[in-house]
Scaffold this motif. Structure first.
Motif, PDB file in Angstrom:
ATOM      1  N   ILE A   1       3.489  15.128   9.193  1.00 37.78           N
ATOM      2  CA  ILE A   1       3.330  14.310   7.983  1.00 37.78           C
ATOM      3  C   ILE A   1       4.015  12.960   8.159  1.00 37.78           C
ATOM      4  O   ILE A   1       3.432  11.907   7.874  1.00 37.78           O
ATOM      5  CB  ILE A   1       3.887  15.062   6.760  1.00 37.78           C
ATOM      6  N   THR A   2       5.259  12.983   8.618  1.00 35.96           N
ATOM      7  CA  THR A   2       5.975  11.719   8.812  1.00 35.96           C
ATOM      8  C   THR A   2       5.311  10.866   9.884  1.00 35.96           C
ATOM      9  O   THR A   2       5.369   9.631   9.822  1.00 35.96           O
ATOM     10  CB  THR A   2       7.433  11.994   9.193  1.00 35.96           C
ATOM     11  N   GLY A   3       4.676  11.493  10.867  1.00 36.40           N
ATOM     12  CA  GLY A   3       3.962  10.728  11.884  1.00 36.40           C
ATOM     13  C   GLY A   3       2.786   9.960  11.302  1.00 36.40           C
ATOM     14  O   GLY A   3       2.556   8.797  11.656  1.00 36.40           O
ATOM     15  N   ARG A   4       2.039  10.600  10.405  1.00 34.66           N
ATOM     16  CA  ARG A   4       0.919   9.895   9.764  1.00 34.66           C
ATOM     17  C   ARG A   4       1.431   8.755   8.876  1.00 34.66           C
ATOM     18  O   ARG A   4       0.815   7.682   8.815  1.00 34.66           O
ATOM     19  CB  ARG A   4       0.095  10.891   8.936  1.00 34.66           C
ATOM     20  N   VAL A   5       2.542   9.002   8.185  1.00 31.92           N
ATOM     21  CA  VAL A   5       3.120   7.949   7.349  1.00 31.92           C
ATOM     22  C   VAL A   5       3.554   6.760   8.200  1.00 31.92           C
ATOM     23  O   VAL A   5       3.315   5.595   7.851  1.00 31.92           O
ATOM     24  CB  VAL A   5       4.299   8.503   6.532  1.00 31.92           C
ATOM     25  N   THR A   6       4.182   7.034   9.325  1.00 32.40           N
ATOM     26  CA  THR A   6       4.630   5.961  10.217  1.00 32.40           C
ATOM     27  C   THR A   6       3.453   5.177  10.769  1.00 32.40           C
ATOM     28  O   THR A   6       3.509   3.940  10.887  1.00 32.40           O
ATOM     29  CB  THR A   6       5.452   6.555  11.370  1.00 32.40           C
ATOM     30  N   ASP A   7       2.376   5.865  11.113  1.00 33.71           N
ATOM     31  CA  ASP A   7       1.192   5.175  11.632  1.00 33.71           C
ATOM     32  C   ASP A   7       0.582   4.249  10.573  1.00 33.71           C
ATOM     33  O   ASP A   7       0.159   3.134  10.888  1.00 33.71           O
ATOM     34  CB  ASP A   7       0.156   6.187  12.096  1.00 33.71           C
TER      35      ASP A   7
ATOM     36  N   ARG B   1       0.848  -1.184   0.000  1.00 35.41           N
ATOM     37  CA  ARG B   1       0.000   0.000   0.000  1.00 35.41           C
ATOM     38  C   ARG B   1       0.882   1.232   0.000  1.00 35.41           C
ATOM     39  O   ARG B   1       2.077   1.170   0.327  1.00 35.41           O
ATOM     40  CB  ARG B   1      -0.938   0.031   1.207  1.00 35.41           C
ATOM     41  N   ALA B   2       0.304   2.366  -0.389  1.00 33.62           N
ATOM     42  CA  ALA B   2       1.030   3.642  -0.384  1.00 33.62           C
ATOM     43  C   ALA B   2       0.901   4.266   0.994  1.00 33.62           C
ATOM     44  O   ALA B   2      -0.217   4.442   1.504  1.00 33.62           O
ATOM     45  CB  ALA B   2       0.475   4.575  -1.454  1.00 33.62           C
ATOM     46  N   PHE B   3       2.020   4.590   1.616  1.00 29.81           N
ATOM     47  CA  PHE B   3       1.988   5.133   2.966  1.00 29.81           C
ATOM     48  C   PHE B   3       1.900   6.654   3.004  1.00 29.81           C
ATOM     49  O   PHE B   3       1.528   7.211   4.027  1.00 29.81           O
ATOM     50  CB  PHE B   3       3.238   4.674   3.730  1.00 29.81           C
ATOM     51  N   ILE B   4       2.262   7.320   1.910  1.00 26.76           N
ATOM     52  CA  ILE B   4       2.157   8.774   1.858  1.00 26.76           C
ATOM     53  C   ILE B   4       1.321   9.152   0.650  1.00 26.76           C
ATOM     54  O   ILE B   4       1.482   8.591  -0.444  1.00 26.76           O
ATOM     55  CB  ILE B   4       3.560   9.422   1.788  1.00 26.76           C
ATOM     56  N   ARG B   5       0.416  10.081   0.845  1.00 30.74           N
ATOM     57  CA  ARG B   5      -0.466  10.512  -0.232  1.00 30.74           C
ATOM     58  C   ARG B   5       0.239  11.556  -1.106  1.00 30.74           C
ATOM     59  O   ARG B   5       1.159  12.236  -0.648  1.00 30.74           O
ATOM     60  CB  ARG B   5      -1.749  11.077   0.353  1.00 30.74           C
ATOM     61  N   PRO B   6      -0.213  11.712  -2.362  1.00 29.85           N
ATOM     62  CA  PRO B   6       0.456  12.681  -3.251  1.00 29.85           C
ATOM     63  C   PRO B   6       0.443  14.097  -2.693  1.00 29.85           C
ATOM     64  O   PRO B   6       1.447  14.817  -2.805  1.00 29.85           O
ATOM     65  CB  PRO B   6      -0.355  12.569  -4.549  1.00 29.85           C
ATOM     66  N   GLY B   7      -0.663  14.505  -2.105  1.00 30.13           N
ATOM     67  CA  GLY B   7      -0.712  15.846  -1.528  1.00 30.13           C
ATOM     68  C   GLY B   7       0.259  16.016  -0.378  1.00 30.13           C
ATOM     69  O   GLY B   7       0.906  17.065  -0.236  1.00 30.13           O
ATOM     70  N   GLU B   8       0.383  14.994   0.456  1.00 32.74           N
ATOM     71  CA  GLU B   8       1.328  15.061   1.565  1.00 32.74           C
ATOM     72  C   GLU B   8       2.762  15.086   1.071  1.00 32.74           C
ATOM     73  O   GLU B   8       3.605  15.788   1.634  1.00 32.74           O
ATOM     74  CB  GLU B   8       1.112  13.866   2.495  1.00 32.74           C
ATOM     75  N   ALA B   9       3.040  14.329   0.018  1.00 31.60           N
ATOM     76  CA  ALA B   9       4.392  14.338  -0.544  1.00 31.60           C
ATOM     77  C   ALA B   9       4.756  15.720  -1.090  1.00 31.60           C
ATOM     78  O   ALA B   9       5.885  16.201  -0.908  1.00 31.60           O
ATOM     79  CB  ALA B   9       4.513  13.282  -1.638  1.00 31.60           C
ATOM     80  N   GLY B  10       3.797  16.378  -1.742  1.00 31.40           N
ATOM     81  CA  GLY B  10       4.056  17.727  -2.235  1.00 31.40           C
ATOM     82  C   GLY B  10       4.279  18.716  -1.108  1.00 31.40           C
ATOM     83  O   GLY B  10       5.192  19.559  -1.174  1.00 31.40           O
ATOM     84  N   ARG B  11       3.459  18.658  -0.066  1.00 27.90           N
ATOM     85  CA  ARG B  11       3.645  19.559   1.071  1.00 27.90           C
ATOM     86  C   ARG B  11       4.978  19.299   1.767  1.00 27.90           C
ATOM     87  O   ARG B  11       5.652  20.238   2.207  1.00 27.90           O
ATOM     88  CB  ARG B  11       2.494  19.390   2.065  1.00 27.90           C
ATOM     89  N   TYR B  12       5.348  18.037   1.855  1.00 26.11           N
ATOM     90  CA  TYR B  12       6.609  17.715   2.526  1.00 26.11           C
ATOM     91  C   TYR B  12       7.803  18.273   1.747  1.00 26.11           C
ATOM     92  O   TYR B  12       8.758  18.788   2.342  1.00 26.11           O
ATOM     93  CB  TYR B  12       6.739  16.201   2.680  1.00 26.11           C
ATOM     94  N   ARG B  13       7.753  18.193   0.402  1.00 25.27           N
ATOM     95  CA  ARG B  13       8.844  18.761  -0.393  1.00 25.27           C
ATOM     96  C   ARG B  13       8.919  20.275  -0.209  1.00 25.27           C
ATOM     97  O   ARG B  13      10.018  20.836  -0.097  1.00 25.27           O
ATOM     98  CB  ARG B  13       8.643  18.415  -1.868  1.00 25.27           C
ATOM     99  N   ARG B  14       7.775  20.936  -0.180  1.00 25.29           N
ATOM    100  CA  ARG B  14       7.794  22.389   0.027  1.00 25.29           C
ATOM    101  C   ARG B  14       8.319  22.752   1.415  1.00 25.29           C
ATOM    102  O   ARG B  14       9.027  23.748   1.580  1.00 25.29           O
ATOM    103  CB  ARG B  14       6.391  22.951  -0.187  1.00 25.29           C
ATOM    104  N   LEU B  15       7.969  21.940   2.394  1.00 24.63           N
ATOM    105  CA  LEU B  15       8.475  22.195   3.745  1.00 24.63           C
ATOM    106  C   LEU B  15       9.978  21.962   3.817  1.00 24.63           C
ATOM    107  O   LEU B  15      10.685  22.676   4.542  1.00 24.63           O
ATOM    108  CB  LEU B  15       7.753  21.301   4.748  1.00 24.63           C
TER     109      LEU B  15
END
Length: 429
Positions: A238-244, A200-214
């Motif tokens: 963001i990384t916390g949600r991915v880890t969960d 499964r994908a652990f990070i969503r596309p929107g979260e990946a974009g926000r993480y790169r900007r951060l």
């Protein structure tokens, strides 16, 4: 057996400040205790838990800020330090940095912990020097409390109870004749020998974009600034949600596998070595660093080690045996005829046997899973074979399943070392 129950705390402002203070004191005790142990080792002497605990009691009389935290959580910090030094070595234990270390501390005395349920979704726990703390009752305790650990993750505080659920490991699996081999990869997290793909994908596309900007914003901030701390906090969410999500995926996958199979076979992978940076390689330092970095991220993103831990933990409730075998040639061997050559695997997903009288074609990960299963069955039949045996003679592996979960072992302190006294009182955090 012992199991963990984790809940999200609902702290007041005063309780949050106290938790931060407790964590800072524990961090200072850890770092000072580690420095003291390293200094003793440089002189050829030893420092253990018992003398450090005695010196801590003496230091609390002179440094009142040490009394802000309960005594037993400081003692537990020294116990954890002693265990870490015994397992991996004094000079391999890491420092606890204020910026990188997630704050945590443990209450080991169950008699000082009281839990009450306030409703269908709320409960509260009484902890020393914190008082009654509310938490979200997301699942039943299901056992007698042994200890409680308070930790912070992604800006939120949690409490984890170690409970004894009074469940014994079954002597025999419900379906004892079943077995499966699991191939862990970067395209799919786990592929079984029966052809099941778990991913499964652990990070969503929107979260990946926000993480790169951060990340870009973080590179423009100054070290120690308030904006840098805020940016790190947003990235941690963001990384916390991915880890969960990764933890949830591994737990659910492990539960399905151990309920279905009596024997689960994994490759004995050295994940830490496989995900090491290419820039520090002794063979060819600095070559293909970017490619190796991408591979490392893919390996760590799939959670290979977390899946292994989840399988070992879930196997206790079903009687499943978890076996680890030598990974050599599992991706190059034909599961139908046994022919081994590097050209058998045409691509990441395509496996075609090059033997003249075979021509077996299958998904490469499924074929590897079948080879892993065959090696695990041989290990189960022959017992635990030495790691030095050749895979061409006998499959190599070791059984790691059906091992009771152990709590923190009782540590025995050694005798104090005579000589120059090393200052114990740690600097105030």
């Amino acid at each position: 057996m012992l199991a963990g129950r984790r809940y999200r705390l609902e702290l007041t402002a005063e309780q949050t400040a106290r938790c931060e203070e407790f964590a800072n004191v524990c961090r200072a005790v850890w770092n000072t205790g580690l420095e003291q142990r390293r200094e003793y080792r440089r002189r050829g002497a030893w420092m253990n838990y018992a003398p450090q605990c005695k010196e801590l009691a003496e230091a609390k009389r002179e440094h009142l800020w040490l009394k802000a935290a309960p005594s037993h959580i400081l003692q537990q910090t020294l116990k954890d330090l002693d265990r870490a030094c015994r397992e991996i070595g004094t000079f391999k234990v890491r420092w606890r940095s204020q910026a990188r270390w997630p704050p945590s501390f443990r209450f080991p005395d169950a008699q000082q912990i009281q839990v009450e349920r306030l409703g269908s979704r709320r409960g509260r726990v009484k902890l020393p020097k914190l008082g009654w703390v509310r938490f979200r009752w997301s699942r039943p305790l299901g056992g007698e409390i042994r200890s409680a650990t308070v930790s912070r993750k992604s800006g939120r505080w949690f409490v984890s109870f170690l409970v004894d659920d009074q469940v014994a490991t079954p002597k025999r699996h419900a379906m004892p004749a079943t077995a499966v081999g699991i191939d862990r990869g970067v395209r799919f997290a786990a592929v079984t020998s029966d052809g099941d793909f778990h991913d499964r994908a652990f990070i969503r596309p929107g979260e990946a974009g926000r993480y790169r900007r951060l990340q870009q914003k973080l590179s423009r901030t100054h070290r120690g600034s308030a904006n840098r701390a805020k940016t790190r906090g947003r990235m941690n969410k963001i990384t916390g949600r991915v880890t969960d999500r990764r933890r949830d995926f591994c737990a659910q996958t492990a539960d399905r596998l151990v309920r279905k199979y009596a024997l689960v076979v994994l490759e004995d992978l050295r994940i830490k070595n496989m995900s090491a940076s290419a820039s520090g390689s002794l063979a060819e330092p600095g070559r293909q660093v970017r490619q190796k970095a991408g591979l490392n991220r893919a390996i760590l993103d799939k959670g290979w080690h977390r899946l292994e831990l989840a399988l070992t933990s879930a196997a206790r409730y079903t009687g499943t045996s978890v076996v680890k075998v030598n990974p050599a040639y599992t991706s190059q061997r034909c599961s139908a005829c046994g022919f081994v050559t590097e050209g058998n695997r045409e691509s990441q997903a395509v496996f075609v046997c090059k033997a003249p009288d075979c021509g077996h074609r299958e998904h490469a990960d499924v074929n590897a899973g079948k080879n892993i299963k065959a090696a695990g069955l041989a290990v189960s039949a022959c017992g635990d074979l030495g790691a030095g045996r050749s895979v061409k003679q006998e499959p190599v592996g070791r059984v790691t399943g059906r091992t009771p979960h152990q709590g923190i072992p009782a540590l025995q302190g050694g005798e104090d070392v005579k000589g120059t006294v090393i200052p114990w009182p740690p600097p105030r955090p």
